[in-house]
Design a protein around this motif. Structure first.
Motif, PDB file in Angstrom:
ATOM      1  N   SER A  83      18.791   1.049  -1.479  1.00 54.94           N
ATOM      2  CA  SER A  83      19.696   1.554  -0.435  1.00 54.94           C
ATOM      3  C   SER A  83      19.077   2.730   0.315  1.00 54.94           C
ATOM      4  N   ILE A  84      18.177   3.432  -0.293  1.00 58.14           N
ATOM      5  CA  ILE A  84      17.547   4.581   0.353  1.00 58.14           C
ATOM      6  C   ILE A  84      16.264   4.173   1.071  1.00 58.14           C
ATOM      7  N   LEU A  85      15.471   3.287   0.432  1.00 58.11           N
ATOM      8  CA  LEU A  85      14.141   2.980   0.974  1.00 58.11           C
ATOM      9  C   LEU A  85      14.147   1.857   2.011  1.00 58.11           C
ATOM     10  N   VAL A  86      14.911   0.790   1.764  1.00 56.12           N
ATOM     11  CA  VAL A  86      14.828  -0.400   2.631  1.00 56.12           C
ATOM     12  C   VAL A  86      15.118  -0.078   4.105  1.00 56.12           C
ATOM     13  N   PRO A  87      16.143   0.722   4.422  1.00 53.57           N
ATOM     14  CA  PRO A  87      16.406   1.013   5.840  1.00 53.57           C
ATOM     15  C   PRO A  87      15.272   1.766   6.536  1.00 53.57           C
ATOM     16  N   HIS A  88      14.346   2.308   5.826  1.00 57.07           N
ATOM     17  CA  HIS A  88      13.315   3.147   6.428  1.00 57.07           C
ATOM     18  C   HIS A  88      11.924   2.492   6.443  1.00 57.07           C
ATOM     19  N   TYR A  89      11.813   1.225   6.033  1.00 57.15           N
ATOM     20  CA  TYR A  89      10.486   0.601   5.969  1.00 57.15           C
ATOM     21  C   TYR A  89       9.845   0.526   7.363  1.00 57.15           C
ATOM     22  N   THR A  90      10.655   0.093   8.357  1.00 59.96           N
ATOM     23  CA  THR A  90      10.099  -0.032   9.712  1.00 59.96           C
ATOM     24  C   THR A  90       9.672   1.331  10.234  1.00 59.96           C
ATOM     25  N   GLU A  91      10.539   2.310  10.070  1.00 58.52           N
ATOM     26  CA  GLU A  91      10.225   3.669  10.515  1.00 58.52           C
ATOM     27  C   GLU A  91       8.963   4.202   9.837  1.00 58.52           C
ATOM     28  N   LEU A  92       8.879   3.989   8.544  1.00 58.11           N
ATOM     29  CA  LEU A  92       7.742   4.511   7.767  1.00 58.11           C
ATOM     30  C   LEU A  92       6.444   3.824   8.182  1.00 58.11           C
ATOM     31  N   GLU A  93       6.529   2.519   8.439  1.00 55.19           N
ATOM     32  CA  GLU A  93       5.320   1.792   8.814  1.00 55.19           C
ATOM     33  C   GLU A  93       4.780   2.297  10.152  1.00 55.19           C
ATOM     34  N   GLN A  94       5.680   2.597  11.065  1.00 53.46           N
ATOM     35  CA  GLN A  94       5.256   3.133  12.367  1.00 53.46           C
ATOM     36  C   GLN A  94       4.657   4.532  12.218  1.00 53.46           C
ATOM     37  N   LEU A  95       5.302   5.362  11.376  1.00 46.84           N
ATOM     38  CA  LEU A  95       4.765   6.702  11.116  1.00 46.84           C
ATOM     39  C   LEU A  95       3.368   6.635  10.514  1.00 46.84           C
ATOM     40  N   TYR A  96       3.194   5.667   9.640  1.00 40.81           N
ATOM     41  CA  TYR A  96       1.897   5.515   8.981  1.00 40.81           C
ATOM     42  C   TYR A  96       0.794   5.262  10.014  1.00 40.81           C
ATOM     43  N   LYS A  97       1.147   4.473  11.024  1.00 45.71           N
ATOM     44  CA  LYS A  97       0.150   4.141  12.038  1.00 45.71           C
ATOM     45  C   LYS A  97      -0.069   5.285  13.025  1.00 45.71           C
ATOM     46  N   LYS A  98       0.991   6.080  13.288  1.00 47.18           N
ATOM     47  CA  LYS A  98       0.893   7.116  14.301  1.00 47.18           C
ATOM     48  C   LYS A  98       0.497   8.479  13.729  1.00 47.18           C
ATOM     49  N   ASP A  99       1.162   8.891  12.669  1.00 43.97           N
ATOM     50  CA  ASP A  99       0.966  10.263  12.171  1.00 43.97           C
ATOM     51  C   ASP A  99       0.998  10.251  10.639  1.00 43.97           C
ATOM     52  N   ARG A 100      -0.170  10.268  10.036  1.00 50.00           N
ATOM     53  CA  ARG A 100      -0.252  10.171   8.578  1.00 50.00           C
ATOM     54  C   ARG A 100       0.368  11.396   7.893  1.00 50.00           C
ATOM     55  N   LYS A 101       0.222  12.546   8.522  1.00 48.82           N
ATOM     56  CA  LYS A 101       0.757  13.761   7.902  1.00 48.82           C
ATOM     57  C   LYS A 101       2.279  13.714   7.856  1.00 48.82           C
ATOM     58  N   LEU A 102       2.854  13.325   8.957  1.00 54.67           N
ATOM     59  CA  LEU A 102       4.297  13.202   9.018  1.00 54.67           C
ATOM     60  C   LEU A 102       4.790  12.090   8.090  1.00 54.67           C
ATOM     61  N   PHE A 103       3.978  11.039   7.976  1.00 54.80           N
ATOM     62  CA  PHE A 103       4.290   9.924   7.079  1.00 54.80           C
ATOM     63  C   PHE A 103       4.385  10.421   5.620  1.00 54.80           C
ATOM     64  N   ASP A 104       3.423  11.237   5.240  1.00 51.75           N
ATOM     65  CA  ASP A 104       3.426  11.768   3.859  1.00 51.75           C
ATOM     66  C   ASP A 104       4.642  12.668   3.621  1.00 51.75           C
ATOM     67  N   THR A 152       5.262  -0.394  -0.541  1.00 51.84           N
ATOM     68  CA  THR A 152       4.188  -1.148   0.114  1.00 51.84           C
ATOM     69  C   THR A 152       4.745  -1.886   1.329  1.00 51.84           C
ATOM     70  N   PHE A 153       3.894  -2.009   2.341  1.00 45.19           N
ATOM     71  CA  PHE A 153       4.293  -2.744   3.530  1.00 45.19           C
ATOM     72  C   PHE A 153       3.758  -4.161   3.505  1.00 45.19           C
ATOM     73  N   ASP A 154       2.612  -4.355   2.859  1.00 45.59           N
ATOM     74  CA  ASP A 154       1.976  -5.674   2.858  1.00 45.59           C
ATOM     75  C   ASP A 154       1.970  -6.325   1.474  1.00 45.59           C
ATOM     76  N   GLY A 155       2.529  -5.675   0.460  1.00 40.00           N
ATOM     77  CA  GLY A 155       2.550  -6.238  -0.890  1.00 40.00           C
ATOM     78  C   GLY A 155       1.272  -5.982  -1.665  1.00 40.00           C
ATOM     79  N   LYS A 156       0.335  -5.241  -1.067  1.00 38.74           N
ATOM     80  CA  LYS A 156      -0.939  -4.986  -1.731  1.00 38.74           C
ATOM     81  C   LYS A 156      -1.215  -3.489  -1.887  1.00 38.74           C
ATOM     82  N   THR A 157      -1.057  -2.785  -0.799  1.00 40.25           N
ATOM     83  CA  THR A 157      -1.377  -1.358  -0.808  1.00 40.25           C
ATOM     84  C   THR A 157      -0.094  -0.544  -0.974  1.00 40.25           C
ATOM     85  N   TYR A 158      -0.098   0.349  -1.977  1.00 41.70           N
ATOM     86  CA  TYR A 158       1.087   1.151  -2.278  1.00 41.70           C
ATOM     87  C   TYR A 158       0.873   2.603  -1.873  1.00 41.70           C
TER      88      TYR A 158
END
Length: 466
Positions: free
Chosen positions: A68-89, A139-145
């Motif tokens: 309930s906490i993580l699933v709604p944020h997967y899309t947001e987190l994936e975009q952050l990962y691509k744009k701003d790694r520091k903010l993602f962390d 994980t976003f792709d099922g491989k990298t955590y």
């Protein structure tokens, strides 16, 4: 360093090593007991706990809280990962803290733990637990955590519910890490710890017999060492005093002995001048006794280091030597005691291998012992020689003295030791010491039979020389 100091240093060092080994051994036993403690109980709790969270995480309903906490944020987190790694962390850490707080707030594992204990038919009041979460990643792709947090067991933040004091590797019941290889999933690591109250006390009680035995053994060894050292030092001091006294006494003997020697020579000259043949027998006895006394004093000076190699062994006619020895004793004790000598006629030519001076000392000491320690009106000593077999002769020396107590029979052969009945007579307590040493040197056998107020019999077994 003196010998005593060296012995003490070696002993103390050995004790320290022994104590360290005992401590190490006890520590190892304690650790083994810790690993084995509640082993069966923990296996039952583990099985029931893991069955209760099949297709779930941490505790029943835990997976739903995490999703309930993580699933709604997967899309947001994936975009952050691509744009701003520091903010993602930073965002991952925030979500991790939120998951932990939500799991703690909604946790009701205590009820479930009580059910687990009851299923095992255990006393609920004796057990405590800790539910701990140490890993969370997504994980976003099922491989990298990507980790939201990794918490050490020493960090209280990972405690979901229970008593943090129970969090210890040896109390671990179940350690689970759950992950899926599908995209937009998560990895969760959590552990259940269970412990019984007063575990240390219970383990110590279980190893108490071993612990007490180890401590008792060390104390006994230490006590025996100090007692032995004290007695040894005391005996050493007594031996030194006795040796000094004995050396002084024997030294003082030398002066009158020299005078007797000179007087004997003068007496012989007077006898020859006056042609008094009757005195020659007494003179020969005196001369033999002076020579024996001289040898005895010289030997006594070295009594503390009695050397068997100093004995001069040779072939002798035993009966002839015994006759001469006893003849001298008969002259000496003529008016005070009766000394008799009997032997089988067929053994007069038998020979034995021995030191003549030592045999003289042996027989003289045994005969005079039976006379000196004798309160009878008519003191008697009988010397018998008989052949027991083709290989051995036996000398028996009987006296009618007051006998020797059983309690004294072992110590009378020791230097400067005397029986209780002998305290009223003079002497240094060396007679039977010499007897025992001479028997040892010749490898003969000595037996003692004694009865209080009736007398003593010494039996000496001597091999026949073919």
């Amino acid at each position: 360093m003196s010998k005593i100091k060296m012995i003490q240093v070696v002993a103390i060092t050995s004790f320290i090593i022994l104590i360290l080994l005992q401590v190490r051994l006890i520590s190892s036993v304690y650790q083994i007991e810790q690993l084995e403690f509640l082993k069966n109980e923990k296996e039952g709790i583990k099985l029931n706990y893991e069955e209760s969270i099949v297709n779930d995480k941490v505790y029943p309903g835990g997976q739903k809280i995490i999703d309930s906490i993580l699933v709604p944020h997967y899309t947001e987190l994936e975009q952050l990962y691509k744009k701003d790694r520091k903010l993602f962390d930073q965002r991952l850490k925030q979500l991790g803290v939120k998951v932990l707080l939500e799991l703690k707030n909604k946790a009701n594992f205590k009820v479930q733990f009580q059910q687990l204990i009851r299923k095992q038919k255990l006393d609920l009041a004796e057990y405590d637990y800790a539910l701990f979460m140490d890993k969370l990643a997504l994980t976003f792709d099922g491989k990298t955590y990507y980790s939201l947090f990794t918490i050490s067991p020493k960090n209280r933040e990972g405690l979901i519910e229970g008593n943090f004091d129970v969090v210890h590797p040896q109390h671990s019941v179940s350690a689970i890490t759950v992950s899926l290889s599908s995209p937009n999933s998560n990895l969760v690591g959590f552990k259940l710890y269970v412990n019984k109250h007063n575990q240390a006390k219970n383990i110590l009680m279980s190893i108490a017999p071993f612990l007490l035995l180890a401590i008792s053994s060390i104390l006994v060894i230490v006590f025996l060492f100090f007692v032995t050292m004290r007695n040894w030092m005391r005996q050493k001091k007594l031996n030194e005093i006795s040796s000094d006294f004995f050396n002084h006494v024997t030294h003082e003997f030398k002066t009158p002995l020299t005078t007797i020697k000179v007087s004997t020579k003068n007496l012989r000259t007077d006898l020859e001048d006056n042609q008094w043949t009757g005195g020659y027998r007494s003179f020969d006895v005196i001369n033999r006794q002076v020579q024996r006394l001289d040898k005895l004093i010289n030997q006594a000076l070295e009594v503390s280091s009695f050397d068997p190699q100093a004995a001069q062994f040779a072939k002798h006619f035993l009966i002839t030597d015994l006759y001469n020895i006893l003849l001298d004793l008969q002259v000496k004790w003529k008016n005070q005691a009766v000394i008799s000598f009997r032997f089988d006629d067929n053994i007069t030519t038998h020979c034995a291998y021995y030191d003549h001076f030592m045999l003289t000392t042996l027989i003289t000491n045994l005969v005079e012992n039976g006379l000196k320690h004798n309160v009878q009106e008519q003191k008697k000593v009988a010397v018998l020689v008989m052949q027991n077999s083709d290989k051995f002769l036996e000398i028996e020396i009987h006296d009618n003295g007051h006998g020797i107590k059983k309690s004294d029979r072992k110590r009378i052969y020791k230097k400067f030791q005397r029986g209780e009945q002998m305290t009223s007579t003079t002497g240094l307590g060396l007679g039977l010491y010499f007897v025992h040493k001479i028997i040892e040197v010749h490898k003969w056998k000595l037996n003692l039979e004694s009865e209080i107020d009736k007398g003593t019999i010494f039996k000496i077994t001597i091999p026949i020389l073919k």
